[in-house]
Design an enzyme around this catalytic site. Sequence first.
Site, short mmCIF file in Angstrom:
data_model
loop_
_atom_site.label_atom_id
_atom_site.label_comp_id
_atom_site.label_asym_id
_atom_site.label_seq_id
_atom_site.Cartn_x
_atom_site.Cartn_y
_atom_site.Cartn_z
N HIS A 27 4.67 93.04 -5.42
CA HIS A 27 3.67 93.97 -4.86
C HIS A 27 3.58 95.25 -5.71
CE1 HIS A 27 2.57 91.85 -1.12
NE2 HIS A 27 3.81 91.41 -1.16
N THR A 28 3.88 95.15 -6.97
CA THR A 28 3.75 96.32 -7.84
C THR A 28 2.50 96.25 -8.72
OG1 THR A 28 5.19 95.22 -9.43
CG2 THR A 28 6.22 96.86 -8.00
N ASP A 29 1.95 95.04 -8.91
CA ASP A 29 0.87 94.96 -9.92
C ASP A 29 -0.40 95.68 -9.48
OD1 ASP A 29 0.04 92.92 -8.17
OD2 ASP A 29 -0.51 91.53 -9.78
N SER A 67 -11.50 67.72 -8.31
CA SER A 67 -10.05 67.97 -8.25
C SER A 67 -9.34 66.69 -7.87
CB SER A 67 -9.73 69.06 -7.22
OG SER A 67 -8.35 69.01 -6.91
N SER A 123 -0.89 78.64 -8.43
CA SER A 123 -1.76 77.54 -8.87
C SER A 123 -3.17 78.06 -9.12
CB SER A 123 -1.79 76.43 -7.82
OG SER A 123 -2.43 76.86 -6.64
N ASP A 168 -0.58 87.45 -12.20
CA ASP A 168 -0.56 85.98 -12.19
C ASP A 168 -1.27 85.42 -13.41
OD1 ASP A 168 0.62 86.35 -9.78
OD2 ASP A 168 -1.03 85.57 -8.57
N TYR A 217 -1.59 91.22 2.97
CA TYR A 217 -1.70 91.68 1.58
C TYR A 217 -2.73 92.81 1.49
CZ TYR A 217 -2.63 91.24 -3.49
OH TYR A 217 -2.80 91.46 -4.84
P1 ADP Z 1 -1.16 80.03 -5.18
O1 ADP Z 1 -1.93 80.64 -6.29
O2 ADP Z 1 0.08 80.79 -4.87
O3 ADP Z 1 -0.85 78.58 -5.37
P2 ADP Z 1 -3.58 80.63 -3.76
O4 ADP Z 1 -3.92 80.61 -2.32
O5 ADP Z 1 -3.78 81.87 -4.53
O6 ADP Z 1 -2.04 80.12 -3.87
O7 ADP Z 1 -4.39 79.50 -4.54
C1 ADP Z 1 -4.45 78.18 -4.05
C2 ADP Z 1 -5.88 77.69 -4.14
O8 ADP Z 1 -6.25 77.52 -5.53
C3 ADP Z 1 -6.08 76.32 -3.52
O9 ADP Z 1 -6.29 76.42 -2.14
C4 ADP Z 1 -7.31 75.83 -4.28
O10 ADP Z 1 -8.49 76.39 -3.75
C5 ADP Z 1 -7.10 76.40 -5.67
N1 ADP Z 1 -6.46 75.41 -6.55
C6 ADP Z 1 -5.35 75.59 -7.28
N2 ADP Z 1 -5.02 74.47 -7.97
C7 ADP Z 1 -5.95 73.54 -7.66
C8 ADP Z 1 -6.17 72.17 -8.03
N3 ADP Z 1 -5.35 71.51 -8.85
N4 ADP Z 1 -7.23 71.54 -7.48
C9 ADP Z 1 -8.06 72.18 -6.64
N5 ADP Z 1 -7.90 73.46 -6.27
C10 ADP Z 1 -6.87 74.15 -6.76
MG MG Z 2 -2.87 82.56 -6.25
#
Ligand code: ADP
Ligand code: MG
Length: 367
Positions: A27-29, A67, A123, A168, A217
Amino acid sequence: MDFQQVFGKPPKTEASAPGRVNLLGEHTDYNDGFVLPTAIPQWTTVQLGLSSDACGGLHLRQHHFYSENFNEQVSILDINHPPSGFASYIFGCIEVLKKAGYTIPSLCVYVKSSIPMGSGLSSSAALEVATLRAIRQLLNLPIDDVEIAQFGQQAEIHYAGVQCGIMDQMASSLADTEHILFLDTRTLERRLMPLPDKAEILVIHSGIPRSLASSGYNQRRAECEEAARSLGVKALRDITDVKVTEKLPEPLRRRARHVVTEDNRVLEVLQGVSSKRFGELMNASHASLRDDYEVSVPGLDTLVELLQKTSGVFGAKLTGAGFGGACVALVAAGEGRNIATHILEQYKQAGYNGQILVPSLGLSDAA
Ligand code: ADP
Ligand code: MG
């Protein structure tokens, strides 16, 4: 279904980007502060083709996104109606490039990933960075890795509606699994540092979904902005002496105290610390996130406490935004998987169901 099965032709190009785990600097960025993430060995891969090449009844002038993880396809019918869900991240990347003056043709985009989604391993940033890398490659765009991170952040803010900082995307674009990335999120000054001596990184999911993550957040962000305003600084990063925060009313005082002490913990690591000291700083970070920033939950606290009292563990804390999700531990080299198995049994006895996300990330892993 692979790219060819979905879009009728093989892809023209592909690129990948890793997830990340943050070791310190939580929570610093968004306070212009300092962070210490590292890349994890799980990746997102994006394959690209031109819609104008596609067969199979797809509209040749539209974007088509697929996806593999969701087994879902989205076609963009009207660029004035931005999509929601996973397509918003990809569409966002295309649109921010267009806004920057690049001409982007209609694309067929295929995504697959081994990064657990929504666990705090980013992700979403990996999806953005992999998409932007693939487009850069396809069109030979003159953009560098920092710009990739910045475009990814813009996509996430303006198209996925997440008011994220730059950590990130910078981690996904610039970190590797053999180093930790020190990043000053204001100046973007950065340094790749070795992992602490004779140690490796273990990441475990608490089994608790991050339910309040986005509202919590946004509330913390607003509190930090208010604290900075009250103290007459641009961002909390500008405060180095924690005593300055004492004049704030609660809860701003505790929120600011977390940010200032957390920044100082990252800066201490930058001076070079032993694994033991690094672990102590992680433990202090968790206590601060739990008590001052109030973004932990009982399950995460239980998991972190179990880790902290296990021999071979230098330190442990929640990682990412909190409110559930994963925790990260620094453990003796070679011990990650054993410790994780042992801890997860105890965690189960406490009534929770955890999961190993990254068993042993360290120099041995890279060799
Ligand atoms: P984190 O970044 O911590 O994993 P977030 O809520 O920020 O969690 O991001 C997750 C979202 O990113 C998923 O709900 C989806 O919408 C999208 N996402 C990430 N990777 C994929 C993937 N391989 N296929 C489809 N959507 C993805
Ligand atoms: Mg994310």
